[in-house]
Design an enzyme around this catalytic site. Structure first.
Site, PDB file in Angstrom:
ATOM      1  N   TYR A   1      21.068  18.665  -7.486  1.00  0.00           N
ATOM      2  CA  TYR A   1      19.522  18.835  -8.328  1.00  0.00           C
ATOM      3  C   TYR A   1      19.344  20.264  -8.369  1.00  0.00           C
ATOM      4  O   TYR A   1      19.553  20.842  -8.990  1.00  0.00           O
ATOM      5  CB  TYR A   1      18.674  17.925  -8.181  1.00  0.00           C
ATOM      6  CG  TYR A   1      17.313  18.835  -8.351  1.00  0.00           C
ATOM      7  CD1 TYR A   1      16.876  18.660 -10.050  1.00  0.00           C
ATOM      8  CD2 TYR A   1      16.325  19.675  -7.847  1.00  0.00           C
ATOM      9  CE1 TYR A   1      15.687  18.608 -10.739  1.00  0.00           C
ATOM     10  CE2 TYR A   1      14.915  19.766  -8.185  1.00  0.00           C
ATOM     11  CZ  TYR A   1      14.935  19.545  -9.933  1.00  0.00           C
ATOM     12  OH  TYR A   1      13.844  19.962 -10.599  1.00  0.00           O
TER      13      TYR A   1
ATOM     14  N   SER B   1      13.934  25.226 -11.058  1.00  0.00           N
ATOM     15  CA  SER B   1      12.487  24.872 -10.069  1.00  0.00           C
ATOM     16  C   SER B   1      12.875  25.887  -9.056  1.00  0.00           C
ATOM     17  O   SER B   1      13.733  26.541  -8.568  1.00  0.00           O
ATOM     18  CB  SER B   1      13.419  23.881  -9.258  1.00  0.00           C
ATOM     19  OG  SER B   1      13.499  23.350  -8.176  1.00  0.00           O
TER      20      SER B   1
HETATM   21  N1  NAP Z   1       7.636  17.914 -10.652  1.00  0.00           N
HETATM   22  C1  NAP Z   1       8.073  19.186 -10.187  1.00  0.00           C
HETATM   23  O1  NAP Z   1       7.459  18.923  -8.783  1.00  0.00           O
HETATM   24  C2  NAP Z   1       9.389  19.870 -11.082  1.00  0.00           C
HETATM   25  C3  NAP Z   1       9.340  20.903  -9.794  1.00  0.00           C
HETATM   26  C4  NAP Z   1      10.352  21.966 -10.362  1.00  0.00           C
HETATM   27  C5  NAP Z   1      10.522  21.626 -11.385  1.00  0.00           C
HETATM   28  N2  NAP Z   1      10.477  20.421 -12.713  1.00  0.00           N
HETATM   29  C6  NAP Z   1      11.496  19.718 -13.375  1.00  0.00           C
HETATM   30  O2  NAP Z   1      11.149  19.984 -14.486  1.00  0.00           O
HETATM   31  C7  NAP Z   1      11.143  19.013 -15.243  1.00  0.00           C
HETATM   32  C8  NAP Z   1      10.722  18.004 -16.467  1.00  0.00           C
HETATM   33  O3  NAP Z   1      10.243  17.459 -15.564  1.00  0.00           O
HETATM   34  P1  NAP Z   1       8.709  16.958 -14.723  1.00  0.00           P
HETATM   35  O4  NAP Z   1       8.131  16.787 -13.434  1.00  0.00           O
HETATM   36  O5  NAP Z   1       7.988  16.562 -15.662  1.00  0.00           O
HETATM   37  O6  NAP Z   1       9.566  15.063 -14.418  1.00  0.00           O
HETATM   38  P2  NAP Z   1       9.758  13.323 -15.050  1.00  0.00           P
HETATM   39  O7  NAP Z   1       7.915  13.537 -15.288  1.00  0.00           O
HETATM   40  O8  NAP Z   1       9.984  12.734 -14.530  1.00  0.00           O
HETATM   41  O9  NAP Z   1       9.630  13.965 -16.732  1.00  0.00           O
HETATM   42  C9  NAP Z   1      10.761  14.281 -16.981  1.00  0.00           C
HETATM   43  C10 NAP Z   1      11.454  14.386 -18.404  1.00  0.00           C
HETATM   44  O10 NAP Z   1      12.866  14.557 -18.388  1.00  0.00           O
HETATM   45  C11 NAP Z   1      13.796  13.426 -19.814  1.00  0.00           C
HETATM   46  N3  NAP Z   1      14.631  13.237 -19.259  1.00  0.00           N
HETATM   47  C12 NAP Z   1      15.108  12.256 -18.346  1.00  0.00           C
HETATM   48  N4  NAP Z   1      16.488  12.118 -18.583  1.00  0.00           N
HETATM   49  C13 NAP Z   1      16.811  12.983 -19.728  1.00  0.00           C
HETATM   50  C14 NAP Z   1      17.770  12.974 -20.581  1.00  0.00           C
HETATM   51  N5  NAP Z   1      19.143  12.302 -20.147  1.00  0.00           N
HETATM   52  N6  NAP Z   1      17.615  13.533 -21.847  1.00  0.00           N
HETATM   53  C15 NAP Z   1      16.262  13.605 -22.318  1.00  0.00           C
HETATM   54  N7  NAP Z   1      15.432  13.686 -21.713  1.00  0.00           N
HETATM   55  C16 NAP Z   1      15.777  13.165 -20.091  1.00  0.00           C
HETATM   56  C17 NAP Z   1      12.206  12.828 -19.566  1.00  0.00           C
HETATM   57  O11 NAP Z   1      12.646  11.872 -20.552  1.00  0.00           O
HETATM   58  P3  NAP Z   1      12.898  10.406 -21.457  1.00  0.00           P
HETATM   59  O12 NAP Z   1      12.674   9.462 -19.875  1.00  0.00           O
HETATM   60  O13 NAP Z   1      12.383   9.848 -22.429  1.00  0.00           O
HETATM   61  O14 NAP Z   1      14.372  10.275 -21.696  1.00  0.00           O
HETATM   62  C18 NAP Z   1      10.837  13.129 -19.385  1.00  0.00           C
HETATM   63  O15 NAP Z   1      10.197  13.467 -19.970  1.00  0.00           O
HETATM   64  C19 NAP Z   1      12.566  18.662 -15.365  1.00  0.00           C
HETATM   65  O16 NAP Z   1      13.760  19.345 -15.255  1.00  0.00           O
HETATM   66  C20 NAP Z   1      12.346  18.819 -13.115  1.00  0.00           C
HETATM   67  O17 NAP Z   1      13.561  19.257 -13.123  1.00  0.00           O
HETATM   68  C21 NAP Z   1      10.005  19.923 -11.931  1.00  0.00           C
END
Ligand code: NAP
Ligand code: NAG
Length: 316
Positions: A201, A188
């Site tokens: 985080y 991130s």
């Molecule tokens: N959205 C942003 O602004 C942003 C910015 C920078 C980086 N990111 C990163 O991008 C990645 C994806 O996030 P997203 O934005 O797509 O958010 P999201 O929609 O909340 O997706 C998070 C994903 O992680 C999985 N997850 C969470 N806890 C888990 C666990 N204990 N074991 C296995 N899977 C787990 C969830 O699946 P389940 O609930 O089914 O387990 C879900 O598929 C993350 O690493 C996040 O930090 C996001």
């Protein structure tokens, strides 16, 4: 009448010469370029076994779609099996021009490190090997350090950092044997600069960046590629699913997240990073980019801005 006709004819000629013709040339060039991009992507990805953690939502779900579209055998992993099955059904209902292997759904809780080895073994039993591991699953944090319980720090560190490290260690031996593989970490912008009220985080994402840099240097001799992605704001459920100081779901869609890039936009950037074997990718808006610059060039200014921000938000 004839005057009008002349004008019309002239303007038609003018149109063809200055707009129509250049437009046609431009469109043709564009089509040729995008065809060759598509061919390049397909040549690099077709038939590859790609493991995507956090494939049940957001960026991971979008990655599943795009890698599947380019002919990969995708392994969809996360905790919520029903959501993964939904994503699989969405993939299978796509009309694709060439045949792609059926996606595999596998349950995985990243916070439970004992699951890493058997998870990877399951994939070897089904596919023989893994070409690309995308460590995407993760959870965010909303709470001040003063009030956040150590349990929350551990949960976030286990999910975002140790889970990805555990999976990576489980796939490395075979990748090294085959002298081929690619490990991708979705970090991130907060793995490059830390904001207040997201300490756990930011710490987990900084840790990933450091691990990935060490890994990249060590894996060079084994022909294994390592890439790190640092997205800015992306419109997903990340803020809804973030953990509060006491470990509950934050449950709020942050304005900045809602105004972020689409997951699809970020996913295709990540796909091209994999195709080009780029080592780093920052996909971010102007403000986060500026913040990275200020943190490194004018640290005192950065600390002042962040202290004001922390005092204003007053998170518990
Ligand atoms: N959205 C942003 O602004 C942003 C910015 C920078 C980086 N990111 C990163 O991008 C990645 C994806 O996030 P997203 O934005 O797509 O958010 P999201 O929609 O909340 O997706 C998070 C994903 O992680 C999985 N997850 C969470 N806890 C888990 C666990 N204990 N074991 C296995 N899977 C787990 C969830 O699946 P389940 O609930 O089914 O387990 C879900 O598929 C993350 O690493 C996040 O930090 C996001
Ligand atoms: C923090 O915010 C309060 C009001 O919200 C203000 O009165 C105070 O001066 C601020 N403190 C600092 C150090 O900025």
């Amino acid at each position: 009448m004839s005057v009008i006709k002349v004008i019309n004819e002239n303007s038609l000629n003018w149109y063809l010469k200055y707009i129509g013709f250049p437009l046609a040339v431009g469109l043709t060039m564009f089509r040729i370029c995008s065809q060759s991009t598509n061919r390049r992507r397909r040549a690099a990805l077709e038939g590859k076994v790609v493991v995507i953690t956090g494939a049940s939502s957001g960026i991971g779900e979008a990655l599943a779609h795009i890698f599947y579209e380019y002919g990969c055998k995708v392994i969809l992993a996360s905790r919520r099996k029903t959501e993964l099955e939904r994503v699989k059904e969405d993939l299978l209902s796509k009309k694709l021009s060439s045949k792609t292997e059926e996606p595999i759904v596998l349950e995985l809780d990243l916070a439970d490190l004992r699951q890493c080895e058997p998870f990877v073994k399951n994939i070897y039993d089904a596919c023989g090997h893994i070409d690309i591991l995308i460590n995407n699953g993760g959870v965010s944090h909303r709470g001040s350090i003063l009030y956040t319980t150590l349990e929350v720090d551990k949960k976030i560190m286990y999910t975002n950092y140790f889970g990805s490290v555990g999976l990576t260690k489980a796939v490395l031996p075979k990748m090294a044997d085959r002298k081929s593989g690619h490990v991708v970490f979705i970090s991130s912008v907060q793995g490059l600069i830390a904001l207040p009220d997201r300490s756990a985080y930011a710490a987990s994402k900084f840790a990933l960046q450091a691990f990935a840099d060490s890994l990249r240097s060590e894996m060079h001799q084994h022909n294994i590629d390592v890439s790190v992605v640092s997205p800015g704001y992306v419109k997903t459920s990340v803020s809804l699913n973030a953990l509060t100081a006491s470990g509950e779901n934050h449950g709020v869609m942050d304005k900045s997240t809602a105004a972020g890039f689409t997951s699809e936009y970020v996913a295709i950037k990540i796909l091209d990073m994999v195709v080009n074997k780029d080592k780093e990718l920052v996909v971010s808006q102007f403000l986060p980019n500026l913040a990275i610059f200020i943190r490194h060039s004018f640290p005192s200014l950065y600390f002042w801005i962040m202290a004001r921000r922390a005092n204003k938000t007053n998170f518990t």
